[in-house]
Write an enzyme that holds these catalytic residues in place. Structure first.
Site, mmCIF file in Angstrom:
data_model
loop_
_atom_site.group_PDB
_atom_site.id
_atom_site.type_symbol
_atom_site.label_atom_id
_atom_site.label_comp_id
_atom_site.label_asym_id
_atom_site.label_seq_id
_atom_site.Cartn_x
_atom_site.Cartn_y
_atom_site.Cartn_z
ATOM 1 N N LYS A 140 0.894 -1.328 -0.086
ATOM 2 C CA LYS A 140 0.212 0.051 -0.145
ATOM 3 C C LYS A 140 0.684 1.266 -0.119
ATOM 4 O O LYS A 140 2.187 1.328 0.174
ATOM 5 C CB LYS A 140 -0.838 -0.165 1.210
ATOM 6 C CG LYS A 140 -2.241 -0.844 0.896
ATOM 7 C CD LYS A 140 -3.240 -1.176 1.521
ATOM 8 C CE LYS A 140 -4.383 -1.915 1.093
ATOM 9 N NZ LYS A 140 -5.440 -2.237 2.156
ATOM 10 N N ARG A 174 -2.921 -10.369 4.558
ATOM 11 C CA ARG A 174 -3.630 -10.555 3.083
ATOM 12 C C ARG A 174 -2.278 -9.943 2.422
ATOM 13 O O ARG A 174 -2.032 -8.661 2.615
ATOM 14 C CB ARG A 174 -4.875 -9.790 3.005
ATOM 15 C CG ARG A 174 -5.191 -9.648 1.562
ATOM 16 C CD ARG A 174 -6.814 -8.707 1.398
ATOM 17 N NE ARG A 174 -7.262 -8.663 0.182
ATOM 18 C CZ ARG A 174 -6.701 -7.995 -0.818
ATOM 19 N NH1 ARG A 174 -5.950 -6.832 -0.505
ATOM 20 N NH2 ARG A 174 -7.316 -8.004 -1.942
HETATM 21 N N1 HH2 Z 1 -7.337 -4.140 0.620
HETATM 22 C C1 HH2 Z 1 -7.759 -4.126 -0.725
HETATM 23 C C2 HH2 Z 1 -8.775 -4.876 -1.177
HETATM 24 N N2 HH2 Z 1 -9.194 -5.689 -0.335
HETATM 25 N N3 HH2 Z 1 -9.713 -6.661 1.705
HETATM 26 C C3 HH2 Z 1 -9.408 -6.678 3.220
HETATM 27 N N4 HH2 Z 1 -10.141 -7.491 4.042
HETATM 28 N N5 HH2 Z 1 -8.350 -5.891 3.603
HETATM 29 C C4 HH2 Z 1 -7.693 -4.991 2.871
HETATM 30 O O1 HH2 Z 1 -6.892 -4.167 3.414
HETATM 31 C C5 HH2 Z 1 -8.061 -4.770 1.468
HETATM 32 C C6 HH2 Z 1 -9.015 -5.695 1.012
HETATM 33 C C7 HH2 Z 1 -6.870 -3.066 -1.715
HETATM 34 O O2 HH2 Z 1 -5.881 -3.870 -2.232
HETATM 35 P P1 HH2 Z 1 -5.526 -4.623 -3.510
HETATM 36 O O3 HH2 Z 1 -6.740 -5.597 -3.488
HETATM 37 O O4 HH2 Z 1 -4.202 -5.061 -3.677
HETATM 38 O O5 HH2 Z 1 -5.929 -3.476 -4.590
HETATM 39 P P2 HH2 Z 1 -7.016 -3.102 -5.594
HETATM 40 O O6 HH2 Z 1 -8.215 -2.842 -4.652
HETATM 41 O O7 HH2 Z 1 -6.585 -2.011 -6.472
HETATM 42 O O8 HH2 Z 1 -7.521 -4.324 -6.266
#
Ligand code: HH2
Length: 348
Positions: free
Chosen positions: A290, A325
């Site tokens: 992040k 995660r």
């Molecule tokens: N962060 C993201 C998406 N889902 N779920 C949980 N439980 N906790 C988190 O911190 C979280 C999540 C965002 O990260 P990412 O999936 O890598 O990116 P994007 O939303 O751009 O797909």
């Protein structure tokens, strides 16, 4: 934007943060944290209108100690007495660090199969929730995610698969295809049908805190006290879920790093994360790659933030966080194995 989410907690409410330790040199009066390898002898008492105070754990209210120490039930078929990894599979064209890498079916299945050997849970998502992301229609999210989940089950994968969605339509289709966990970054608030779906189908569920929606959440987020506000908001969200018929043992909570939080907010949540054990649910943390990691480390390329992400993850494990995660599953699985060996915890 106002931070508090429907809470009416008294200003003098006492919040109890265990000062978490790990290792074999454990005093006789130490209390086990949530039935895992971590323990504590002292706590920090926090309140909104008094300075923090450190005291012996036995001075904390009995009800708070009971919630902190009670062994957690298995979650999604996994014991919660050791650190677990959730691997991220973003089937999106626009995710902030890995968008567009897995939009082709065969590549997604190959990556998912390899990842399944390294982690405890696969988290499949079809909508980016990065700051400023545009919403994706439910049928498009289904089209992106459901074929992979079905293909994984067809290929014989038996482990837990989570669907990262805010929409009941997508969650329903994913469960039907073989997903076993719902991971909702809106804490079951985005889609009014989500609570009923979770109450009826009874999957394990991740209730995450977000301030606002992805399109607006980084527009000057403010809190009275970010740690206590997020704690109260999660208590409120989990309480509403239980009141609607969701089994408390199926709920994991997540402070939502980067979801309506400045870098300082993220750091305050990470430093104080053991407070959230007081909610009585397993804690899931998603800090991987992040933006605050890039800001602190001076790394603009999100795909090159594995070292910082692992540092944050191991610090969280040392605070008793049960599930991490992560994107960089190979590197994090190695880091976890070494962290467990060095701290004397259980091997995976
Ligand atoms: N962060 C993201 C998406 N889902 N779920 C949980 N439980 N906790 C988190 O911190 C979280 C999540 C965002 O990260 P990412 O999936 O890598 O990116 P994007 O939303 O751009 O797909």
């Amino acid at each position: 934007m106002q931070a508090r989410v429907g809470t009416n907690y008294p200003r003098d409410m006492i919040y109890v943060r265990p000062l978490v330790q790990i290792g074999a040199a454990r005093p006789g009066d130490a209390l086990s944290l949530a039935g895992g390898a971590c323990w504590f002898t002292h706590v920090e008492l926090l309140s909104r209108d008094a300075p923090p105070r450190v005291c012996a754990a036995r001075e904390a209210p009995d009800a708070a100690l009971a919630r902190l120490t009670r062994p957690r039930a298995d979650w999604a078929g996994l014991s919660m007495d050791r650190p677990r990894l959730m691997g991220i599979l973003n089937l999106t064209p626009d995710s902030f660090s890995d968008g567009g890498l897995l939009t082709e079916g065969a590549a997604a299945l190959a990556r998912a199969t390899a990842m399944a050997a390294e982690v405890d849970i696969l988290d499949v998502g079809g909508e980016s929730t990065r700051p400023g992301a545009a919403p994706v229609p439910g049928d498009e999210e289904v089209r992106r995610t459901v074929p992979l989940i079905a293909a994984l089950r067809c290929a014989g994968l038996r482990g837990p698969v989570s669907i990262d969605t805010r929409k009941a339509l997508v969650a329903r289709a994913a469960l039907d295809a073989g997903a076993t966990i719902i991971n909702d970054v809106s804490g079951l608030t985005h889609d009014p049908a989500m609570v009923a779906l979770v109450a009826g189908s009874r999957p394990p569920v991740v209730i995450m805190h977000a301030l606002g929606t992805p399109s607006t959440m980084q527009d000057d987020p403010r809190y009275d006290d970010v740690l206590l506000d997020v704690y109260d908001a999660l208590a409120d969200l989990a309480g509403r879920a239980v009141a609607a018929g969701i089994d408390p043992a199926r709920i994991a909570i997540d402070p939502g790093i980067g979801f309506g939080k400045t870098p300082d907010h993220n750091l305050a949540l990470l430093r104080g994360i053991a407070l959230f054990h007081g909610l009585g649910h397993p804690i899931l943390l998603g800090a991987s790659r992040k933006r605050f990691i890039g800001t602190i480390a001076g790394e603009a390329d999100a795909a090159r933030r594995a070292p910082g992400s692992i540092a944050v993850g191991l610090a969280a494990f040392a605070q008793g966080v049960q599930i991490l995660r992560v994107h960089d599953t190979t590197e994090t699985a190695q880091a976890r194995a070494l962290w467990q060996a060095v701290t004397g915890g259980t091997r995976p």
